[in-house]
Design an enzyme around this catalytic site. Structure first.
Site, PDB file in Angstrom:
ATOM      1  CG  HIS A  25     -19.823 -18.607  18.087  1.00 41.89           C
ATOM      2  ND1 HIS A  25     -18.931 -19.258  18.902  1.00 41.89           N
ATOM      3  CD2 HIS A  25     -19.105 -17.614  17.501  1.00 41.89           C
ATOM      4  CE1 HIS A  25     -17.745 -18.706  18.813  1.00 41.89           C
ATOM      5  NE2 HIS A  25     -17.823 -17.690  17.954  1.00 41.89           N
ATOM      6  CG  HIS A  27     -17.219 -12.884  16.263  1.00 35.14           C
ATOM      7  ND1 HIS A  27     -16.429 -12.730  17.389  1.00 35.14           N
ATOM      8  CD2 HIS A  27     -17.191 -14.201  15.963  1.00 35.14           C
ATOM      9  CE1 HIS A  27     -15.938 -13.914  17.735  1.00 35.14           C
ATOM     10  NE2 HIS A  27     -16.382 -14.819  16.893  1.00 35.14           N
ATOM     11  CG  LEU A  28     -23.708  -9.236  16.352  1.00 32.04           C
ATOM     12  CD1 LEU A  28     -24.937  -8.851  17.178  1.00 32.04           C
ATOM     13  CD2 LEU A  28     -24.112  -9.543  14.915  1.00 32.04           C
ATOM     14  CG  ASN A  53     -14.016 -11.582  19.826  1.00 30.95           C
ATOM     15  OD1 ASN A  53     -15.188 -11.335  19.566  1.00 30.95           O
ATOM     16  ND2 ASN A  53     -13.183 -12.096  18.930  1.00 30.95           N
ATOM     17  CE  LYS A 111     -15.407 -18.357  22.862  1.00 32.20           C
ATOM     18  NZ  LYS A 111     -15.761 -17.984  21.511  1.00 32.20           N
ATOM     19  CG  HIS A 148     -11.331 -20.245  20.671  1.00 36.58           C
ATOM     20  ND1 HIS A 148     -11.694 -19.564  19.535  1.00 36.58           N
ATOM     21  CD2 HIS A 148     -10.183 -20.891  20.356  1.00 36.58           C
ATOM     22  CE1 HIS A 148     -10.812 -19.784  18.576  1.00 36.58           C
ATOM     23  NE2 HIS A 148      -9.871 -20.583  19.049  1.00 36.58           N
ATOM     24  CG  HIS A 186     -15.583 -22.039  16.739  1.00 36.19           C
ATOM     25  ND1 HIS A 186     -14.537 -22.607  17.425  1.00 36.19           N
ATOM     26  CD2 HIS A 186     -15.601 -20.730  17.095  1.00 36.19           C
ATOM     27  CE1 HIS A 186     -13.957 -21.678  18.153  1.00 36.19           C
ATOM     28  NE2 HIS A 186     -14.584 -20.538  17.981  1.00 36.19           N
ATOM     29  CG  LEU A 231      -7.590 -18.719  14.010  1.00 33.68           C
ATOM     30  CD1 LEU A 231      -6.928 -17.641  14.852  1.00 33.68           C
ATOM     31  CD2 LEU A 231      -6.681 -19.943  13.892  1.00 33.68           C
ATOM     32  CG  ASP A 259     -16.653 -18.204  14.650  1.00 31.78           C
ATOM     33  OD1 ASP A 259     -16.759 -17.164  15.322  1.00 31.78           O
ATOM     34  OD2 ASP A 259     -15.564 -18.771  14.437  1.00 31.78           O
ATOM     35  CG  HIS A 263     -11.707  -9.763  10.070  1.00 33.49           C
ATOM     36  ND1 HIS A 263     -11.164  -9.162  11.185  1.00 33.49           N
ATOM     37  CD2 HIS A 263     -11.982 -11.033  10.436  1.00 33.49           C
ATOM     38  CE1 HIS A 263     -11.101 -10.040  12.184  1.00 33.49           C
ATOM     39  NE2 HIS A 263     -11.604 -11.182  11.763  1.00 33.49           N
ATOM     40  CB  ALA A 275      -8.692 -15.790  12.092  1.00 34.07           C
TER      41      ALA A 275
HETATM   42  O1  DOR Z   1     -12.010 -16.999  12.744  1.00 32.99           O
HETATM   43  C1  DOR Z   1     -12.291 -16.459  13.818  1.00 32.99           C
HETATM   44  N1  DOR Z   1     -12.595 -15.145  13.891  1.00 32.99           N
HETATM   45  N2  DOR Z   1     -12.242 -17.195  14.929  1.00 32.99           N
HETATM   46  C2  DOR Z   1     -12.377 -16.650  16.128  1.00 32.99           C
HETATM   47  O2  DOR Z   1     -12.295 -17.376  17.088  1.00 32.99           O
HETATM   48  C3  DOR Z   1     -12.553 -15.199  16.291  1.00 32.99           C
HETATM   49  C4  DOR Z   1     -13.104 -14.585  15.092  1.00 32.99           C
HETATM   50  C5  DOR Z   1     -12.981 -13.078  15.086  1.00 32.99           C
HETATM   51  O3  DOR Z   1     -13.387 -12.453  16.069  1.00 32.99           O
HETATM   52  O4  DOR Z   1     -12.507 -12.516  14.092  1.00 32.99           O
HETATM   53 ZN    ZN Z   2     -16.101 -16.849  17.160  1.00 28.85          ZN
END
Ligand code: DOR
Ligand code: ZN
Length: 358
Positions: A25, A27-28, A53, A111, A148, A186, A231, A259, A263, A275
């Site tokens: 899991h 996020h790239l 996402n 997802k 999720h 997560h 989150l 996860d 950011h 988040a």
């Molecule tokens: O903390 C998080 N960040 N939880 C998520 O479910 C999404 C992720 C994000 O894409 O920033």
């Molecule tokens: Zn995630």
């Protein structure tokens, strides 16, 4: 079992050799952020489940192929890395598209983001029954559903979102689709741990390094601490302890999924902070810290490198990574564009260091 290099006790052991992990899991992102972060994952992990996402989510086969190409182009040629692509479910997802993507080897799983649960989830599912036709097909073809697991109802306290999701959504889904493989992503609560443990073998869960390492105090004591906001939000201590017990138990239901969600600093340190924690710089080292603290380094390899592939029905990685016990300073910042990301464990030393392959 981890291949321990010596017969010494874990507290004096100086080297760990483990089958190479996968991140189930992550996020790239895309564009310059993708370029800045992807190689942190690709240097440690052989494969990664890439969350779909994006601002325009990955909802069809063609978009997934194009995104996969961009990821592969951003990976250093020295790494042997396979991104596993995921279909983002919406109320309008066509079961045929999902099936085609799976059979063509493009989609590994789908997802479920409940609408508005987290970053870029506005196109998510508004009511689980809207995707029942998709779940039917997924169950038939053996395609996993990644969840999720939070309700978004306004009357539910944010700290209860996961527990209520189990009651209101997940319990029905496992009755209606008893053969569907589900990864409860997560997990952050004892409720999540208990649910997964008591469910059949086709229900698993990922656990992040950060939910193993801190509770909600980290986010809220001494002022708002935006770099600890993610989150689902971290919960109270009893939940963290349940997660640590589950992760280090050796149960094949629990596995590595960071996860990692980068950011830029301005989006975190903001009146409306995003988040997500960026933990990919030291993912395996973070987990090693927890497993060592729990006296369970011998369970790390299962969690990091075996349970995930077994759950997904994929082969184990053949390469072995080396972790040495040596001070490992996490950088204070990771540059991206004309700004930076603040990683998890920024500017602190971890005890283990990924030093390469056997
Ligand atoms: O903390 C998080 N960040 N939880 C998520 O479910 C999404 C992720 C994000 O894409 O920033
Ligand atoms: Zn995630």
């Amino acid at each position: 079992m981890a291949n321990l290099q010596s017969n010494r006790q874990p507290d004096t052991q100086s080297r760990l050799i483990l089958r190479q992990p996968d991140d189930w899991h992550v996020h790239l992102r895309d564009g310059e952020m993708l370029d800045a972060v992807v190689n942190f994952t690709a240097r440690q992990c052989a494969r990664a489940i890439v969350m779909p996402n994006l601002p325009t989510p990955v909802t069809d086969v063609q978009t997934a192929i194009a995104y996969r190409d961009r990821i592969n182009a951003a990976v250093d040629k020295t790494h042997d890395f396979t991104p596993l692509m995921i279909c983002y479910l919406t109320d309008a997802t066509d079961p045929k598209e999902v099936e085609r993507g799976f059979h063509e080897g493009v989609f590994t799983a789908c997802k479920l983001y409940p609408a508005n649960a987290t970053t870029n989830s506005a196109h998510g599912v508004t009511d689980i029954t809207k995707i029942y036709a998709v779940l039917e097909v997924m169950q038939n073809i053996g395609m996993p559903l990644l969840v999720h697991g939070e309700v978004t109802d306004a009357d539910i306290d944010i700290f209860d979102r996961e527990a209520v999701f189990i009651e209101r959504v997940l319990k029905d889904v496992i009755v209606d689709f008893p053969g569907l493989k589900i990864v409860f992503e997560h997990i952050t609560t004892k409720d999540g741990v208990d649910f997964v443990r008591e469910a059949e073998a086709n229900i698993g869960a990922t656990i992040t390094p950060h939910h193993l390492e801190f509770n909600r105090n980290a986010m809220l004591v001494g002022g708002m601490q935006p770099h600890y906001y993610c989150l689902p939000v971290a919960k109270r201590e009893l939940h963290r302890l349940a997660l640590r017990k589950a992760a280090t138990s050796g149960s094949p239901k629990f596995f590595f999924g960071t996860d990692s969600a980068p950011h830029v600093v301005g989006s975190k340190e903001s009146a409306c902070g995003c988040a997500g924690l960026f933990n990919a710089t030291h993912a395996i080292e973070s987990y090693a810290k927890v497993f060592e603290e729990e006296g369970a380094l011998d369970k790390l390899e299962g969690f990091a490198s075996e349970h995930g592939p077994h759950f997904y029905g994929l082969p184990l990685n053949e390469k072995r990574i080396i972790l040495d016990r040596t001070p490992n300073l996490v950088p204070a910042t990771v540059p991206v564009m004309d700004t930076h990301i603040v990683p998890f464990h920024a500017d602190t030393k971890l005890a283990w260091k990924f030093v390469g392959f056997e």
